[in-house]
Design a protein around this motif. Structure first.
Motif, PDB file in Angstrom:
ATOM      1  N   LEU A  30       0.807  -1.182  -0.086  1.00 11.41           N
ATOM      2  CA  LEU A  30      -0.062   0.051   0.060  1.00 11.41           C
ATOM      3  C   LEU A  30       0.882   1.379  -0.251  1.00 11.41           C
ATOM      4  CD1 LEU A  30      -2.872  -1.053   2.374  1.00 11.41           C
ATOM      5  CD2 LEU A  30      -2.922  -0.899   0.066  1.00 11.41           C
ATOM      6  N   ARG A  31       1.777   1.339   0.739  1.00 13.34           N
ATOM      7  CA  ARG A  31       2.857   2.603   0.768  1.00 13.34           C
ATOM      8  C   ARG A  31       3.357   2.801  -0.612  1.00 13.34           C
ATOM      9  NH1 ARG A  31       4.478   0.160   6.223  1.00 13.34           N
ATOM     10  NH2 ARG A  31       3.286   1.170   7.855  1.00 13.34           N
ATOM     11  N   THR A  32       3.755   1.519  -1.127  1.00 13.94           N
ATOM     12  CA  THR A  32       4.402   1.684  -2.665  1.00 13.94           C
ATOM     13  C   THR A  32       3.418   2.386  -3.609  1.00 13.94           C
ATOM     14  OG1 THR A  32       5.942  -0.114  -2.153  1.00 13.94           O
ATOM     15  CG2 THR A  32       5.706   0.615  -4.312  1.00 13.94           C
ATOM     16  N   GLN A  33       2.284   1.856  -3.523  1.00  9.00           N
ATOM     17  CA  GLN A  33       1.197   2.417  -4.253  1.00  9.00           C
ATOM     18  C   GLN A  33       0.908   3.808  -4.233  1.00  9.00           C
ATOM     19  OE1 GLN A  33      -2.296  -0.274  -3.837  1.00  9.00           O
ATOM     20  NE2 GLN A  33      -1.543  -1.688  -5.183  1.00  9.00           N
ATOM     21  N   ASN A  34       0.787   4.204  -2.952  1.00  9.35           N
ATOM     22  CA  ASN A  34       0.528   5.746  -2.535  1.00  9.35           C
ATOM     23  C   ASN A  34       1.632   6.512  -2.961  1.00  9.35           C
ATOM     24  OD1 ASN A  34      -1.198   7.311  -0.908  1.00  9.35           O
ATOM     25  ND2 ASN A  34       0.555   7.646   0.399  1.00  9.35           N
ATOM     26  N   PHE A  35       3.017   5.928  -2.703  1.00 13.25           N
ATOM     27  CA  PHE A  35       4.342   6.850  -2.991  1.00 13.25           C
ATOM     28  C   PHE A  35       4.084   6.909  -4.508  1.00 13.25           C
ATOM     29  CE2 PHE A  35       8.461   7.281  -4.762  1.00 13.25           C
ATOM     30  CZ  PHE A  35       9.163   8.302  -3.944  1.00 13.25           C
ATOM     31  N   ASN A  36       3.885   5.945  -5.521  1.00 14.92           N
ATOM     32  CA  ASN A  36       3.580   6.058  -6.923  1.00 14.92           C
ATOM     33  C   ASN A  36       2.764   7.046  -7.370  1.00 14.92           C
ATOM     34  OD1 ASN A  36       6.230   4.511  -7.093  1.00 14.92           O
ATOM     35  ND2 ASN A  36       5.031   2.624  -7.415  1.00 14.92           N
ATOM     36  N   ARG A  37       1.557   7.067  -6.594  1.00 19.82           N
ATOM     37  CA  ARG A  37       0.390   8.027  -6.957  1.00 19.82           C
ATOM     38  C   ARG A  37       0.760   9.483  -6.933  1.00 19.82           C
ATOM     39  NH1 ARG A  37      -2.899   4.338  -3.834  1.00 19.82           N
ATOM     40  NH2 ARG A  37      -4.197   3.272  -5.272  1.00 19.82           N
ATOM     41  N   ILE A 100      -1.173   6.628   8.170  1.00 19.63           N
ATOM     42  CA  ILE A 100      -2.138   7.396   7.298  1.00 19.63           C
ATOM     43  C   ILE A 100      -3.352   6.956   6.645  1.00 19.63           C
ATOM     44  CG2 ILE A 100      -0.107   8.936   6.752  1.00 19.63           C
ATOM     45  CD1 ILE A 100       0.050   7.589   4.304  1.00 19.63           C
ATOM     46  N   GLY A 101      -3.676   5.824   7.329  1.00 20.15           N
ATOM     47  CA  GLY A 101      -4.991   5.132   7.140  1.00 20.15           C
ATOM     48  C   GLY A 101      -5.298   4.670   5.809  1.00 20.15           C
ATOM     49  N   LEU A 102      -4.046   4.021   5.226  1.00 19.61           N
ATOM     50  CA  LEU A 102      -4.076   3.260   3.895  1.00 19.61           C
ATOM     51  C   LEU A 102      -4.990   2.216   3.707  1.00 19.61           C
ATOM     52  CD1 LEU A 102      -0.103   3.566   3.060  1.00 19.61           C
ATOM     53  CD2 LEU A 102      -2.139   4.999   2.282  1.00 19.61           C
ATOM     54  N   LEU A 103      -5.127   1.411   4.690  1.00 22.99           N
ATOM     55  CA  LEU A 103      -5.954   0.428   4.743  1.00 22.99           C
ATOM     56  C   LEU A 103      -7.438   0.826   4.649  1.00 22.99           C
ATOM     57  CD1 LEU A 103      -4.348  -1.729   7.563  1.00 22.99           C
ATOM     58  CD2 LEU A 103      -4.708  -2.575   5.223  1.00 22.99           C
ATOM     59  N   ASN A 104      -7.913   1.896   5.021  1.00 22.74           N
ATOM     60  CA  ASN A 104      -9.211   2.572   4.730  1.00 22.74           C
ATOM     61  C   ASN A 104      -9.207   3.377   3.396  1.00 22.74           C
ATOM     62  OD1 ASN A 104     -10.508   1.332   6.909  1.00 22.74           O
ATOM     63  ND2 ASN A 104      -9.872   3.178   8.140  1.00 22.74           N
ATOM     64  N   THR A 105      -8.453   3.861   3.107  1.00 22.35           N
ATOM     65  CA  THR A 105      -8.507   4.734   1.965  1.00 22.35           C
ATOM     66  C   THR A 105      -7.754   4.509   0.612  1.00 22.35           C
ATOM     67  OG1 THR A 105      -6.510   6.234   2.750  1.00 22.35           O
ATOM     68  CG2 THR A 105      -8.780   6.678   3.588  1.00 22.35           C
ATOM     69  N   ARG A 106      -6.802   3.711   0.429  1.00 22.05           N
ATOM     70  CA  ARG A 106      -6.030   3.239  -0.683  1.00 22.05           C
ATOM     71  C   ARG A 106      -5.982   1.890  -1.224  1.00 22.05           C
ATOM     72  NH1 ARG A 106      -4.453   7.999  -3.728  1.00 22.05           N
ATOM     73  NH2 ARG A 106      -4.059   9.535  -2.142  1.00 22.05           N
TER      74      ARG A 106
END
Length: 276
Positions: A30-37, A100-106
């Motif tokens: 999830l953190r990798t996906q968020n960083f790449n976005r 930062i709540g990635l499990l809920n938002t990303r």
């Protein structure tokens, strides 16, 4: 070197035991996906499994289809090279804390294949048709016994499965099926209710069903062990009871209810509260 201004390549060792392997791997994804976005410069994380690592076979196949994974002899070689050459970054980039709540938002959770969904639904249809179900996960000392440890500093986190019978039967009366989870447990679940299944001991258990049930239950009840990270990564609600430590780091952004284990002072026999 030429790609470095545009792409960051990281090698990531899977963390063990099981709970870390599940939750921390998902958090890296999830953190990798968020960083790449959010950044022009992209990250590619390559996971490495050292040779002869004992893992849940379905978990392994799930991560292979959702991540870049190098296993076997090549994974072992990268692991060994990383010990000798500083330019191979094989430090752990994982953490179980969802700051930062990635499990809920990303992002969506990891995917089952159509054939796996069909297999799981057929299993449920055959034993509890048209019923919603709940997973019950009660930690005991069997894991440490399997490792040859007579006692463990984690024994205070264990519970007696027989003390959960009334709760399971009440849920069954409300119309739910209940699956008692576990890969290795100390004793069977003493109930004869038709829709309470001692999945851990009755021969039903498979690596695949551990994941399918955890991913599709209405919610899970757990005392806190590695398995309950399965419903967490599939965004299912978790009710923790008799739970320690008081402030567990795992997936703090998810909708959780936590009832802590009651702790008593050995000398005074008085209950210790959170204020103390």
């Amino acid at each position: 070197i030429l790609l470095r201004p545009f792409i960051i390549i990281k090698f990531q060792k899977f963390k063990f035991p099981f709970g870390h392997y599940i939750l921390e791997t998902e958090m890296v994804r999830l953190r990798t996906q968020n960083f790449n976005r959010e950044n022009f410069r992209k990250e590619i994380v390559i996971f490495v499994t050292p040779k002869n690592t004992k893992i849940n076979l379905f978990a392994n196949s799930l991560w292979i289809r959702n991540l870049i994974v190098i296993s076997g002899d090549i994974g072992w070689l990268i692991n060994e090279l990383a010990r000798k050459f500083k330019f191979i970054d094989l430090k752990s980039h994982s953490s179980p804390i969802d700051f930062i709540g990635l499990l809920n938002t990303r992002s969506d959770p990891p995917k089952f294949s159509p054939s796996e969904i069909k297999t799981g639904r057929e299993f449920l249809r055959d034993i509890c048709p048209n019923k919603k179900f709940i997973c019950l996960n009660v930690r005991d000392g069997s894991f440490h016994q399997e490792l040859g440890e007579k006692e463990s500093r984690q024994n205070h986190r264990n519970s007696d499965i027989s003390s959960y019978v009334k709760a399971a039967e009440a849920l069954s009366d409300f119309g739910y099926a209940v699956f008692r989870m576990g890969a290795q447990v100390e004793r069977s679940f003493p109930t004869s209710s038709e829709f309470i299944f001692d999945y851990a001991t009755n021969g039903m258990r498979t690596d695949f069903l551990d994941f399918f049930l955890g991913a599709h239950c209405e919610f899970s009840i757990s005392t806190g062990s590695g398995w309950d990270n399965i419903p967490i990564i599939f965004r299912r609600p978790v009710l923790y009871i008799n739970f320690l430590p008081v402030f567990a780091p795992s997936a703090l952004a998810l909708p959780l209810l936590i009832y802590f284990k009651q702790i008593f002072d050995q000398t005074s026999q008085s209950q210790i509260d959170l204020k103390g």
